[in-house]
Design an enzyme around this catalytic site. Structure first.
Site, PDB file in Angstrom:
ATOM      1  CB  THR A 133      -3.755   6.848  -4.809  1.00  0.00           C
ATOM      2  OG1 THR A 133      -4.601   6.582  -5.918  1.00  0.00           O
ATOM      3  CG2 THR A 133      -2.510   6.016  -4.938  1.00  0.00           C
ATOM      4  CB  SER A 134      -8.033   3.325  -4.134  1.00  0.00           C
ATOM      5  OG  SER A 134      -8.627   4.032  -3.099  1.00  0.00           O
TER       6      SER A 134
END
Length: 191
Positions: free
Chosen positions: A8-9
């Site tokens: 995930t960013s």
């Protein structure tokens, strides 16, 4: 062995990360073979690097989505080639690609062909642009940074500074220092 990578960013995307982890676990990825990365795809990817080192021959790296693995097609191709050298398969669930199968290898070969084509087109366009800029008198090529410092190299050599020290002081390579010195000839003391 199945090895899973979930990414995930941002912290705000926790639900998406949890969904990836759940999907990978349902597929059979064990906890000690599940790698979770919270990083932008464009920055450093220490967990991806760790995963690529961890994978062994006959393993399969599994990701839920291409966007969780690579930042671009060339980056994907770099990862695929690395895995192939190690004898590791890649599964990308949302694209239904599995490089352990003939169809999966065909799809990755097509991706590789697209990468090569894209690079060749980019180089061709660059070549055309440079030729046009030269015709218009706007392009002269890269300025040789070390040669602009020839006088300073000669001066430091005349002061008996060692070539490696000259290179460090001027932030140029030692090879550039030696090339400049060979082109300018022996320096005169006090010159």
């Amino acid at each position: 062995m199945l090895i899973g990578l979930a990414r995930t960013s941002t912290d705000e995307q926790k639900a998406g990360l949890e969904a990836q982890v759940e999907t990978l676990r349902k597929l059979g990825v064990e906890n000690d073979h599940l790698f979770i990365e919270e990083a932008s795809s464009v920055g450093k990817r220490p967990v991806l690097d760790e995963v690529l080192k961890f994978c062994r021959k006959n393993d399969t790296l599994v990701v839920t989505s291409l966007s969780r693995l690579a930042r671009s097609v060339p980056h994907l191709w770099e990862i695929v080639q690395h895995l192939e050298k190690k004898g590791v398969a890649l599964r990308i669930l949302d694209l239904d690609i599995d490089t352990s199968t003939p169809n999966g290898r065909l799809m990755m070969t097509l991706v590789g062909g697209i990468v090569q084509w894209e690079r060749e087109i980019m180089l061709e366009r660059q070549k055309i642009g440079i030729a046009k800029a030269r015709r218009d008198g706007k392009f002269r090529g890269r300025v040789p940074t070390a040669r602009r410092q020839s006088a300073e190299v000669a001066k430091l050599k005349a002061e008996s500074v060692a070539p490696s020290d000259i290179a460090k002081r001027l932030k140029i390579s030692r090879a550039s220092v030696y090339r400049i010195l060979s082109e300018t000839g022996p320096s005169e003391p006090g010159a």
